[in-house]
Design a protein around this motif. Structure first.
Motif, PDB file in Angstrom:
ATOM      1  N   ILE A  84     -34.803   2.851  70.799  1.00  0.00           N
ATOM      2  CA  ILE A  84     -36.194   2.882  70.329  1.00  0.00           C
ATOM      3  C   ILE A  84     -36.261   3.552  68.961  1.00  0.00           C
ATOM      4  CG2 ILE A  84     -38.469   3.892  70.772  1.00  0.00           C
ATOM      5  CD1 ILE A  84     -37.894   3.463  73.780  1.00  0.00           C
ATOM      6  N   GLY A  85     -35.522   4.654  68.818  1.00  0.00           N
ATOM      7  CA  GLY A  85     -35.476   5.335  67.522  1.00  0.00           C
ATOM      8  C   GLY A  85     -34.923   4.425  66.432  1.00  0.00           C
ATOM      9  N   GLY A  86     -33.896   3.671  66.753  1.00  0.00           N
ATOM     10  CA  GLY A  86     -33.339   2.724  65.790  1.00  0.00           C
ATOM     11  C   GLY A  86     -34.335   1.642  65.420  1.00  0.00           C
ATOM     12  N   PHE A  87     -35.055   1.152  66.423  1.00  0.00           N
ATOM     13  CA  PHE A  87     -36.078   0.139  66.148  1.00  0.00           C
ATOM     14  C   PHE A  87     -37.161   0.704  65.235  1.00  0.00           C
ATOM     15  CE2 PHE A  87     -40.282  -1.516  67.303  1.00  0.00           C
ATOM     16  CZ  PHE A  87     -40.155  -2.811  66.844  1.00  0.00           C
ATOM     17  N   LEU A  88     -37.625   1.917  65.541  1.00  0.00           N
ATOM     18  CA  LEU A  88     -38.654   2.530  64.698  1.00  0.00           C
ATOM     19  C   LEU A  88     -38.124   2.823  63.297  1.00  0.00           C
ATOM     20  CD1 LEU A  88     -40.393   4.872  67.295  1.00  0.00           C
ATOM     21  CD2 LEU A  88     -41.269   2.749  66.314  1.00  0.00           C
ATOM     22  N   THR A  89     -36.837   3.149  63.193  1.00  0.00           N
ATOM     23  CA  THR A  89     -36.237   3.361  61.878  1.00  0.00           C
ATOM     24  C   THR A  89     -36.316   2.087  61.055  1.00  0.00           C
ATOM     25  OG1 THR A  89     -34.733   5.042  62.741  1.00  0.00           O
ATOM     26  CG2 THR A  89     -34.103   3.976  60.686  1.00  0.00           C
ATOM     27  N   LEU A  90     -35.922   0.994  61.659  1.00  0.00           N
ATOM     28  CA  LEU A  90     -36.011  -0.293  60.938  1.00  0.00           C
ATOM     29  C   LEU A  90     -37.459  -0.635  60.587  1.00  0.00           C
ATOM     30  CD1 LEU A  90     -33.426  -2.492  62.863  1.00  0.00           C
ATOM     31  CD2 LEU A  90     -33.205  -1.493  60.580  1.00  0.00           C
ATOM     32  N   LEU A  91     -38.365  -0.365  61.514  1.00  0.00           N
ATOM     33  CA  LEU A  91     -39.773  -0.655  61.275  1.00  0.00           C
ATOM     34  C   LEU A  91     -40.292   0.158  60.092  1.00  0.00           C
ATOM     35  CD1 LEU A  91     -42.413  -2.051  62.267  1.00  0.00           C
ATOM     36  CD2 LEU A  91     -42.776  -0.005  63.669  1.00  0.00           C
ATOM     37  N   PHE A  92     -40.042   1.473  60.109  1.00  0.00           N
ATOM     38  CA  PHE A  92     -40.561   2.314  59.030  1.00  0.00           C
ATOM     39  C   PHE A  92     -39.844   2.059  57.711  1.00  0.00           C
ATOM     40  CE2 PHE A  92     -42.345   5.006  62.468  1.00  0.00           C
ATOM     41  CZ  PHE A  92     -43.665   5.029  62.012  1.00  0.00           C
ATOM     42  N   LEU A  93     -38.544   1.768  57.766  1.00  0.00           N
ATOM     43  CA  LEU A  93     -37.859   1.432  56.515  1.00  0.00           C
ATOM     44  C   LEU A  93     -38.400   0.135  55.923  1.00  0.00           C
ATOM     45  CD1 LEU A  93     -34.143   2.415  57.168  1.00  0.00           C
ATOM     46  CD2 LEU A  93     -35.724   3.428  55.515  1.00  0.00           C
ATOM     47  N   SER A  94     -38.670  -0.802  56.782  1.00  0.00           N
ATOM     48  CA  SER A  94     -39.245  -2.061  56.303  1.00  0.00           C
ATOM     49  C   SER A  94     -40.635  -1.838  55.714  1.00  0.00           C
ATOM     50  CB  SER A  94     -39.336  -3.078  57.439  1.00  0.00           C
ATOM     51  OG  SER A  94     -38.057  -3.389  57.892  1.00  0.00           O
ATOM     52  N   ALA A 115     -39.279   7.455  58.238  1.00  0.00           N
ATOM     53  CA  ALA A 115     -38.135   6.652  58.681  1.00  0.00           C
ATOM     54  C   ALA A 115     -36.869   7.505  58.758  1.00  0.00           C
ATOM     55  CB  ALA A 115     -37.930   5.481  57.736  1.00  0.00           C
ATOM     56  N   VAL A 116     -36.666   8.406  57.828  1.00  0.00           N
ATOM     57  CA  VAL A 116     -35.491   9.288  57.858  1.00  0.00           C
ATOM     58  C   VAL A 116     -35.559  10.219  59.074  1.00  0.00           C
ATOM     59  CG1 VAL A 116     -34.349  11.196  56.656  1.00  0.00           C
ATOM     60  CG2 VAL A 116     -35.023   9.153  55.393  1.00  0.00           C
ATOM     61  N   VAL A 117     -36.743  10.715  59.376  1.00  0.00           N
ATOM     62  CA  VAL A 117     -36.896  11.564  60.564  1.00  0.00           C
ATOM     63  C   VAL A 117     -36.516  10.774  61.818  1.00  0.00           C
ATOM     64  CG1 VAL A 117     -38.592  12.730  62.025  1.00  0.00           C
ATOM     65  CG2 VAL A 117     -38.590  13.121  59.558  1.00  0.00           C
ATOM     66  N   TRP A 118     -36.987   9.534  61.935  1.00  0.00           N
ATOM     67  CA  TRP A 118     -36.627   8.724  63.095  1.00  0.00           C
ATOM     68  C   TRP A 118     -35.139   8.418  63.137  1.00  0.00           C
ATOM     69  CZ3 TRP A 118     -38.657   8.170  67.548  1.00  0.00           C
ATOM     70  CH2 TRP A 118     -40.031   8.312  67.714  1.00  0.00           C
ATOM     71  N   ALA A 119     -34.517   8.254  61.992  1.00  0.00           N
ATOM     72  CA  ALA A 119     -33.078   8.003  61.953  1.00  0.00           C
ATOM     73  C   ALA A 119     -32.313   9.217  62.481  1.00  0.00           C
ATOM     74  CB  ALA A 119     -32.631   7.669  60.531  1.00  0.00           C
ATOM     75  N   VAL A 120     -32.766  10.421  62.133  1.00  0.00           N
ATOM     76  CA  VAL A 120     -32.122  11.640  62.634  1.00  0.00           C
ATOM     77  C   VAL A 120     -32.308  11.749  64.146  1.00  0.00           C
ATOM     78  CG1 VAL A 120     -32.252  14.152  62.592  1.00  0.00           C
ATOM     79  CG2 VAL A 120     -32.271  12.867  60.443  1.00  0.00           C
ATOM     80  N   ILE A 121     -33.510  11.472  64.621  1.00  0.00           N
ATOM     81  CA  ILE A 121     -33.764  11.522  66.072  1.00  0.00           C
ATOM     82  C   ILE A 121     -32.882  10.507  66.803  1.00  0.00           C
ATOM     83  CG2 ILE A 121     -35.489  11.010  67.848  1.00  0.00           C
ATOM     84  CD1 ILE A 121     -37.572  12.235  65.930  1.00  0.00           C
ATOM     85  N   ALA A 122     -32.778   9.302  66.278  1.00  0.00           N
ATOM     86  CA  ALA A 122     -31.939   8.271  66.904  1.00  0.00           C
ATOM     87  C   ALA A 122     -30.479   8.709  66.940  1.00  0.00           C
ATOM     88  CB  ALA A 122     -32.080   6.952  66.162  1.00  0.00           C
ATOM     89  N   ALA A 123     -29.992   9.313  65.871  1.00  0.00           N
ATOM     90  CA  ALA A 123     -28.598   9.769  65.833  1.00  0.00           C
ATOM     91  C   ALA A 123     -28.350  10.870  66.861  1.00  0.00           C
ATOM     92  CB  ALA A 123     -28.247  10.265  64.426  1.00  0.00           C
ATOM     93  N   VAL A 124     -29.290  11.794  66.981  1.00  0.00           N
ATOM     94  CA  VAL A 124     -29.135  12.876  67.967  1.00  0.00           C
ATOM     95  C   VAL A 124     -29.138  12.314  69.386  1.00  0.00           C
ATOM     96  CG1 VAL A 124     -30.295  14.899  68.950  1.00  0.00           C
ATOM     97  CG2 VAL A 124     -30.045  14.687  66.471  1.00  0.00           C
ATOM     98  N   LEU A 125     -30.074  11.425  69.697  1.00  0.00           N
ATOM     99  CA  LEU A 125     -30.130  10.832  71.046  1.00  0.00           C
ATOM    100  C   LEU A 125     -28.886  10.013  71.363  1.00  0.00           C
ATOM    101  CD1 LEU A 125     -33.866   9.753  71.329  1.00  0.00           C
ATOM    102  CD2 LEU A 125     -32.709  11.587  72.580  1.00  0.00           C
ATOM    103  N   ALA A 126     -28.399   9.257  70.391  1.00  0.00           N
ATOM    104  CA  ALA A 126     -27.190   8.461  70.615  1.00  0.00           C
ATOM    105  C   ALA A 126     -25.995   9.370  70.887  1.00  0.00           C
ATOM    106  CB  ALA A 126     -26.916   7.570  69.408  1.00  0.00           C
TER     107      ALA A 126
END
Length: 160
Positions: A84-94, A115-126
């Protein structure tokens, strides 16, 4: 001689006080059972004990499998959060790219920060999800105790 007879002395020695090679008394419960129980009683006892042992092993395996499944579920949940974090990252980057190109103003840069905040959250969760899945050990106690069953059934060895 105070009432001692040769026959009495022989009986005493046969009972284990004087003759070598004559066991004074059974030293273990297994020996008593071997002398007193019939073969049918021994087989019934064996089958009862074996079924109890197998039932306990099954319960142990079920408990360990439940724990492993819970751990796997937590890891899968964290990976889903990462997705979900990755999806939101792509959404916000777009959206950021769109707004940055369309306006060249602050709204686009704000979207990049989100988008950078979501990318960090996605990396931590992964990372946490992967660690959780790697920590799964399977059924270690069940494997160990099932491995002990064949030596227990060996009639040539004495079990504790």
């Amino acid at each position: 001689m105070s009432g001692s007879t040769p026959a009495g002395d022989a009986a005493t020695r046969r009972a284990g006080t004087g003759y070598p090679g004559v066991d004074p008394a059974p030293s273990a419960e297994a020996e008593v059972r071997a002398r007193t129980e019939s073969l049918g009683e021994m087989l019934a006892s064996f089958s009862t004990n074996l079924s109890t042992l197998l039932r306990q092993e099954f319960q142990l395996a079920k408990a360990e499998a439940t724990e492993s499944a819970k751990q796997g579920g937590r890891g899968a949940g964290m990976l889903a959060g990462a997705a979900i974090g990755g999806f939101l990252t792509l959404l916000f980057l777009s959206m950021a790219l769109m707004w940055a190109l369309g306006t060249w103003m602050h709204v686009g840069w704000a979207a990049v920060i989100v988008a950078v905040v979501w990318a960090v959250i996605a990396a931590v969760l992964a990372s946490m999800g992967r660690k959780q899945l790697d920590a799964m050990k399977g059924l270690p106690q069940t494997q160990e105790t099932v491995g002990e069953i064949p030596p227990t059934l060996n009639p040539n060895k004495e079990t504790p």
